[in-house]
Design an enzyme around this catalytic site. Structure first.
Site, PDB file in Angstrom:
ATOM      1  N   THR A 115       0.852  -1.184   0.000  1.00  0.00           N
ATOM      2  CA  THR A 115       0.000   0.000   0.000  1.00  0.00           C
ATOM      3  C   THR A 115       0.891   1.239   0.000  1.00  0.00           C
ATOM      4  O   THR A 115       1.906   1.271   0.721  1.00  0.00           O
ATOM      5  CB  THR A 115      -0.981   0.097   1.201  1.00  0.00           C
ATOM      6  N   ASP A 163       0.057   3.788   1.350  1.00  0.00           N
ATOM      7  CA  ASP A 163      -0.237   4.493   2.606  1.00  0.00           C
ATOM      8  C   ASP A 163       0.746   4.141   3.731  1.00  0.00           C
ATOM      9  O   ASP A 163       0.847   4.873   4.711  1.00  0.00           O
ATOM     10  CB  ASP A 163      -1.660   4.156   3.086  1.00  0.00           C
ATOM     11  N   MET A 177      -2.406  11.575  -0.783  1.00  0.00           N
ATOM     12  CA  MET A 177      -3.222  10.451  -0.302  1.00  0.00           C
ATOM     13  C   MET A 177      -2.710   9.936   1.048  1.00  0.00           C
ATOM     14  O   MET A 177      -1.857  10.555   1.673  1.00  0.00           O
ATOM     15  CB  MET A 177      -3.222   9.335  -1.341  1.00  0.00           C
ATOM     16  N   ARG A 188      -5.103   7.955   3.122  1.00  0.00           N
ATOM     17  CA  ARG A 188      -6.310   7.600   3.877  1.00  0.00           C
ATOM     18  C   ARG A 188      -6.221   8.140   5.309  1.00  0.00           C
ATOM     19  O   ARG A 188      -6.082   9.325   5.471  1.00  0.00           O
ATOM     20  CB  ARG A 188      -6.519   6.095   3.839  1.00  0.00           C
ATOM     21  N   ARG A 219      -3.944  28.483  -3.862  1.00  0.00           N
ATOM     22  CA  ARG A 219      -4.468  27.524  -4.851  1.00  0.00           C
ATOM     23  C   ARG A 219      -4.131  26.104  -4.418  1.00  0.00           C
ATOM     24  O   ARG A 219      -3.070  25.849  -3.846  1.00  0.00           O
ATOM     25  CB  ARG A 219      -3.838  27.806  -6.219  1.00  0.00           C
ATOM     26  N   HIS A 254      -4.202  10.010  -8.121  1.00  0.00           N
ATOM     27  CA  HIS A 254      -3.638   8.709  -8.498  1.00  0.00           C
ATOM     28  C   HIS A 254      -2.262   8.795  -9.146  1.00  0.00           C
ATOM     29  O   HIS A 254      -1.634   7.754  -9.368  1.00  0.00           O
ATOM     30  CB  HIS A 254      -4.620   7.972  -9.414  1.00  0.00           C
TER      31      HIS A 254
HETATM   32  O1  F6P Z   1      -5.015   2.849  -0.064  1.00  0.00           O
HETATM   33  C1  F6P Z   1      -4.437   3.482  -1.157  1.00  0.00           C
HETATM   34  C2  F6P Z   1      -5.230   4.680  -1.581  1.00  0.00           C
HETATM   35  O2  F6P Z   1      -4.583   5.280  -2.672  1.00  0.00           O
HETATM   36  C3  F6P Z   1      -5.509   5.701  -0.474  1.00  0.00           C
HETATM   37  O3  F6P Z   1      -4.413   6.539  -0.218  1.00  0.00           O
HETATM   38  C4  F6P Z   1      -6.701   6.411  -1.041  1.00  0.00           C
HETATM   39  O4  F6P Z   1      -7.495   7.004  -0.031  1.00  0.00           O
HETATM   40  C5  F6P Z   1      -7.451   5.316  -1.723  1.00  0.00           C
HETATM   41  O5  F6P Z   1      -6.513   4.285  -1.996  1.00  0.00           O
HETATM   42  C6  F6P Z   1      -8.124   5.727  -2.997  1.00  0.00           C
HETATM   43  O6  F6P Z   1      -8.756   4.618  -3.517  1.00  0.00           O
HETATM   44  P1  F6P Z   1      -9.477   4.597  -4.943  1.00  0.00           P
HETATM   45  O7  F6P Z   1      -8.417   4.680  -5.985  1.00  0.00           O
HETATM   46  O8  F6P Z   1     -10.193   3.292  -4.967  1.00  0.00           O
HETATM   47  O9  F6P Z   1     -10.393   5.785  -4.975  1.00  0.00           O
END
Ligand code: F6P
Length: 348
Positions: A131, A133, A175, A177, A272, A278
């Site tokens: 991950t 994360d 990102m 989470r 801004r 992604h």
């Molecule tokens: O767990 C990886 C992650 O990129 C998180 O950082 C993010 O909140 C989530 O997945 C986003 O998921 P998805 O691409 O399914 O919206």
């Protein structure tokens, strides 16, 4: 012996390196045969497979994403409809009819949670943590994280130039989470004016004071905010979508724009927001992630050979060790206060 392999959850750089390592070790060393399952748990749920031999993994080491595809399909959320079989029973049935003797599940908290449950029901499973994360409690690092941090750091470096040229406050939303690791590491590496993480709700007043202080130094501020961060006075997280996925997660996003609006209102300076999204999960893995993913793959197939089922590969220091899957998925690894305090030295 036939080994199944799947990659579940959000894709991340290094997944292909694990698949390659499993196959490159497993075929010549143990004489195994591999079967890939498409799109995470959807593959075993629907019996959707793809052959995996040495030819299939040639050239994939530097490739991002996963050649097997991924999804957030949760077999545990599939109930038995009117006398039919539950998701778990369907997975078990398909694995048995395909002659899969053991399964290697590569994923994060959700994917490995299903793996733990399946293993508890007698299916031989070995887990590999991934991950961006970096929030899995049982391992020091997950692969994908280092790549995401480097991508975010490069974005911060690039944003600095516009911030300075235009005397703007720039906010970059990353990102992670509910964990602030990507924000913490990329913000420290990129010299952020302030870093905001989910573990510590922030004071909007203090953030604006940091921003103003930086402008006074004739230097434009750059604020790094994790998607799961929130102001002290706000109980709810900023969401880009209210709907829950099949593992019960909301889609985070939007705190960067909230901050930009508030900073502009309170300081009178143009602010801004850039949402990295992604981009953090895409492209080629760093050397660190390629090596970690490769080591996880080699150790995972050795674990299958040794019958170490119900275990997840983990990095402790520089060693790859085995930890029980159930333990690995029980606790999120969050940024401890002392790590945040190190970053705070450079705020303002
Ligand atoms: O767990 C990886 C992650 O990129 C998180 O950082 C993010 O909140 C989530 O997945 C986003 O998921 P998805 O691409 O399914 O919206």
């Amino acid at each position: 012996m036939r080994i199944g392999v799947l990659t579940g959850g959000g894709d991340c750089p290094g997944l292909n390196a694990v698949i390659r390592a499993l196959v490159r070790r497993g075929i010549p060393e143990y004489g195994y045969e591999f079967l890939g399952f498409r799109d995470g748990w959807r593959g075993p749920l629907e019996g959707d497979t793809v052959p995996l031999d040495i030819q299939a993994v040639r050239g994939i080491l530097p490739r991002g994403g996963t050649i097997l595809g991924s999804s957030r399909t949760n077999p545990l959320a599939e109930s038995a409809a009117s006398g039919g079989r539950s998701g778990l029973e369907r997975v078990k049935g398909n694995l048995a009819s395909l002659g899969v003797a053991a399964l290697v599940a590569i994923g994060g908290e959700d994917t490995l949670g299903v793996a733990a449950r399946l293993n508890a029901e007698g299916v031989p499973v070995v887990g590999v943590p991934k991950t961006i994360d970096n929030d899995l409690g049982a391992t020091d690092y997950t692969f994908g994280f280092d790549t995401a941090v480097n991508i975010a750091m490069e974005a911060i470096d690039r944003l600095h130039t516009t911030a300075e040229s235009h005397h703007r406050a720039l906010i970059i939303e990353v990102m992670g989470r509910h964990a602030g690791w990507i924000a913490l590491h990329s913000g420290m590496a990129g010299g952020a004016n302030v870093i905001l993480i989910p573990e510590k709700p922030f004071s909007m007043e203090k953030v604006c004071a940091y921003v103003e202080h930086r402008f006074k130094d004739r230097y434009a501020p750059l604020v790094v905010v994790a998607e799961g961060a929130r102001p002290e006075e706000e109980d709810d997280l900023a969401l880009s979508d209210q709907r829950l996925d099949s593992f019960g997660h909301v889609r985070l996003g939007g705190i960067g724009q909230v901050l930009a609006n508030e900073i502009e209102k309170r300081t009178g300076k143009e602010a801004r927001a850039t949402v990295l999204g992604h981009i953090q999960r895409g492209g080629t893995p760093t050397a660190f992630d390629r090596v970690l993913a490769t080591r996880f793959g080699v150790h995972a197939i050795d674990a299958v050979h040794d019958g170490a089922f119900g275990m997840m590969m983990a990095l402790h220091g520089t060693q790859i060790v085995h930890v029980p899957l159930a333990e690995a998925t029980s606790q999120l690894k969050l940024v401890p206060p002392e790590r945040y305090a190190e970053a705070e030295v450079f705020f303002g």
